[in-house]
Design a protein around this motif. Structure first.
Motif, PDB file in Angstrom:
ATOM      1  N   LYS A   6     -29.758  28.567  49.177  1.00  0.00           N
ATOM      2  CA  LYS A   6     -30.788  29.496  48.701  1.00  0.00           C
ATOM      3  C   LYS A   6     -30.621  29.764  47.205  1.00  0.00           C
ATOM      4  CE  LYS A   6     -32.572  34.127  49.331  1.00  0.00           C
ATOM      5  NZ  LYS A   6     -32.335  35.438  49.891  1.00  0.00           N
ATOM      6  N   HIS A   7     -29.372  29.935  46.772  1.00  0.00           N
ATOM      7  CA  HIS A   7     -29.116  30.179  45.355  1.00  0.00           C
ATOM      8  C   HIS A   7     -29.423  28.943  44.509  1.00  0.00           C
ATOM      9  CE1 HIS A   7     -26.170  33.783  46.014  1.00  0.00           C
ATOM     10  NE2 HIS A   7     -27.395  34.030  46.436  1.00  0.00           N
ATOM     11  N   ILE A   8     -29.114  27.770  45.038  1.00  0.00           N
ATOM     12  CA  ILE A   8     -29.435  26.535  44.315  1.00  0.00           C
ATOM     13  C   ILE A   8     -30.947  26.435  44.099  1.00  0.00           C
ATOM     14  CG2 ILE A   8     -29.476  24.010  44.469  1.00  0.00           C
ATOM     15  CD1 ILE A   8     -26.781  24.240  45.953  1.00  0.00           C
ATOM     16  N   ALA A   9     -31.708  26.696  45.158  1.00  0.00           N
ATOM     17  CA  ALA A   9     -33.167  26.643  45.059  1.00  0.00           C
ATOM     18  C   ALA A   9     -33.684  27.680  44.071  1.00  0.00           C
ATOM     19  CB  ALA A   9     -33.791  26.856  46.439  1.00  0.00           C
ATOM     20  N   GLU A  10     -33.122  28.885  44.108  1.00  0.00           N
ATOM     21  CA  GLU A  10     -33.554  29.932  43.177  1.00  0.00           C
ATOM     22  C   GLU A  10     -33.243  29.548  41.733  1.00  0.00           C
ATOM     23  OE1 GLU A  10     -32.563  34.537  41.898  1.00  0.00           O
ATOM     24  OE2 GLU A  10     -32.005  33.888  43.921  1.00  0.00           O
ATOM     25  N   GLY A  11     -32.053  29.012  41.494  1.00  0.00           N
ATOM     26  CA  GLY A  11     -31.681  28.608  40.137  1.00  0.00           C
ATOM     27  C   GLY A  11     -32.589  27.528  39.587  1.00  0.00           C
ATOM     28  N   TRP A  12     -32.890  26.527  40.396  1.00  0.00           N
ATOM     29  CA  TRP A  12     -33.807  25.468  39.942  1.00  0.00           C
ATOM     30  C   TRP A  12     -35.212  26.021  39.733  1.00  0.00           C
ATOM     31  CZ3 TRP A  12     -32.997  21.082  37.666  1.00  0.00           C
ATOM     32  CH2 TRP A  12     -31.774  20.434  37.831  1.00  0.00           C
ATOM     33  N   PRO A  69     -24.675  22.974  39.032  1.00  0.00           N
ATOM     34  CA  PRO A  69     -25.116  22.896  37.644  1.00  0.00           C
ATOM     35  C   PRO A  69     -24.996  24.288  37.014  1.00  0.00           C
ATOM     36  CG  PRO A  69     -27.005  22.761  39.127  1.00  0.00           C
ATOM     37  CD  PRO A  69     -25.776  22.789  39.972  1.00  0.00           C
ATOM     38  N   CYS A  70     -24.314  24.386  35.900  1.00  0.00           N
ATOM     39  CA  CYS A  70     -23.991  25.683  35.296  1.00  0.00           C
ATOM     40  C   CYS A  70     -25.229  26.499  34.926  1.00  0.00           C
ATOM     41  CB  CYS A  70     -23.116  25.487  34.064  1.00  0.00           C
ATOM     42  SG  CYS A  70     -21.485  24.797  34.434  1.00  0.00           S
ATOM     43  N   GLU A  71     -26.200  25.888  34.278  1.00  0.00           N
ATOM     44  CA  GLU A  71     -27.357  26.662  33.834  1.00  0.00           C
ATOM     45  C   GLU A  71     -28.124  27.237  35.011  1.00  0.00           C
ATOM     46  OE1 GLU A  71     -31.131  26.518  30.787  1.00  0.00           O
ATOM     47  OE2 GLU A  71     -30.090  24.657  31.237  1.00  0.00           O
ATOM     48  N   GLN A  72     -28.358  26.429  36.039  1.00  0.00           N
ATOM     49  CA  GLN A  72     -29.096  26.911  37.198  1.00  0.00           C
ATOM     50  C   GLN A  72     -28.307  28.006  37.916  1.00  0.00           C
ATOM     51  OE1 GLN A  72     -28.900  23.920  36.069  1.00  0.00           O
ATOM     52  NE2 GLN A  72     -30.851  22.901  36.215  1.00  0.00           N
ATOM     53  N   LYS A  73     -27.014  27.827  38.036  1.00  0.00           N
ATOM     54  CA  LYS A  73     -26.168  28.837  38.680  1.00  0.00           C
ATOM     55  C   LYS A  73     -26.175  30.131  37.876  1.00  0.00           C
ATOM     56  CE  LYS A  73     -21.628  29.499  40.690  1.00  0.00           C
ATOM     57  NZ  LYS A  73     -20.921  28.801  41.731  1.00  0.00           N
ATOM     58  N   SER A  74     -26.174  30.016  36.555  1.00  0.00           N
ATOM     59  CA  SER A  74     -26.153  31.206  35.696  1.00  0.00           C
ATOM     60  C   SER A  74     -27.424  32.031  35.810  1.00  0.00           C
ATOM     61  CB  SER A  74     -25.924  30.801  34.234  1.00  0.00           C
ATOM     62  OG  SER A  74     -27.109  30.276  33.659  1.00  0.00           O
ATOM     63  N   LEU A  75     -28.497  31.431  36.293  1.00  0.00           N
ATOM     64  CA  LEU A  75     -29.783  32.122  36.435  1.00  0.00           C
ATOM     65  C   LEU A  75     -29.922  32.888  37.748  1.00  0.00           C
ATOM     66  CD1 LEU A  75     -32.080  29.355  34.940  1.00  0.00           C
ATOM     67  CD2 LEU A  75     -31.769  31.665  34.012  1.00  0.00           C
ATOM     68  N   VAL A  76     -28.889  32.889  38.566  1.00  0.00           N
ATOM     69  CA  VAL A  76     -28.923  33.609  39.840  1.00  0.00           C
ATOM     70  C   VAL A  76     -27.936  34.771  39.728  1.00  0.00           C
ATOM     71  CG1 VAL A  76     -28.600  33.449  42.335  1.00  0.00           C
ATOM     72  CG2 VAL A  76     -29.518  31.493  41.073  1.00  0.00           C
ATOM     73  N   LYS A  77     -28.472  35.978  39.672  1.00  0.00           N
ATOM     74  CA  LYS A  77     -27.637  37.161  39.453  1.00  0.00           C
ATOM     75  C   LYS A  77     -26.526  37.278  40.493  1.00  0.00           C
ATOM     76  CE  LYS A  77     -27.912  41.997  38.372  1.00  0.00           C
ATOM     77  NZ  LYS A  77     -28.758  43.149  38.150  1.00  0.00           N
ATOM     78  N   ALA A  78     -26.803  36.933  41.732  1.00  0.00           N
ATOM     79  CA  ALA A  78     -25.825  37.091  42.819  1.00  0.00           C
ATOM     80  C   ALA A  78     -24.704  36.050  42.787  1.00  0.00           C
ATOM     81  CB  ALA A  78     -26.538  37.025  44.166  1.00  0.00           C
ATOM     82  N   GLU A  79     -24.833  35.015  41.963  1.00  0.00           N
ATOM     83  CA  GLU A  79     -23.799  33.980  41.899  1.00  0.00           C
ATOM     84  C   GLU A  79     -22.579  34.481  41.140  1.00  0.00           C
ATOM     85  OE1 GLU A  79     -22.965  31.006  42.960  1.00  0.00           O
ATOM     86  OE2 GLU A  79     -24.711  30.766  44.225  1.00  0.00           O
ATOM     87  N   LYS A  80     -21.459  33.858  41.435  1.00  0.00           N
ATOM     88  CA  LYS A  80     -20.192  34.193  40.785  1.00  0.00           C
ATOM     89  C   LYS A  80     -19.507  32.908  40.321  1.00  0.00           C
ATOM     90  CE  LYS A  80     -19.091  38.261  43.559  1.00  0.00           C
ATOM     91  NZ  LYS A  80     -20.255  38.724  44.075  1.00  0.00           N
ATOM     92  N   CYS A  81     -18.733  33.032  39.271  1.00  0.00           N
ATOM     93  CA  CYS A  81     -17.915  31.918  38.803  1.00  0.00           C
ATOM     94  C   CYS A  81     -16.774  31.728  39.808  1.00  0.00           C
ATOM     95  CB  CYS A  81     -17.359  32.242  37.419  1.00  0.00           C
ATOM     96  SG  CYS A  81     -16.082  31.092  36.857  1.00  0.00           S
TER      97      CYS A  81
END
Length: 89
Positions: A6-12, A69-81
């Protein structure tokens, strides 16, 4: 660490401007990307990007720990490093 589809789809969707990104999230993404750009776990990869009906190869950062992918992941507030380098919101 598992990948959240879901987060991957949101980031893209945010990267492709299918979902709007507000100014706060843009700033958060920029801060996260600064961290990723200097991180030893981020690597460059080549991807194809379609521009005006033409495919071009571009470089993109991805995380060698979680493989996102860092940029797409960075665009999802709920994601974490996966290494805990991003500030908690």
């Amino acid at each position: 660490m598992s990948i959240n589809p879901k987060h991957i789809a949101e980031g893209w969707a945010r990267k492709l401007n299918v979902i709007p990104t507000d100014e706060d999230l843009k700033r958060l993404s920029e801060e996260r990307m600064k961290i990723c750009e200097s991180c030893p776990f981020s690597k460059k990869s080549k991807v194809l990007k379609l521009l005006n009906g033409e495919a071009r190869e571009i470089s993109q950062l991805y995380c060698s720990v979680c493989h996102c992918p860092c940029e797409q992941k960075s665009l999802v507030k709920a994601e974490k490093c996966p290494k805990g380098k991003w500030q908690e919101e």
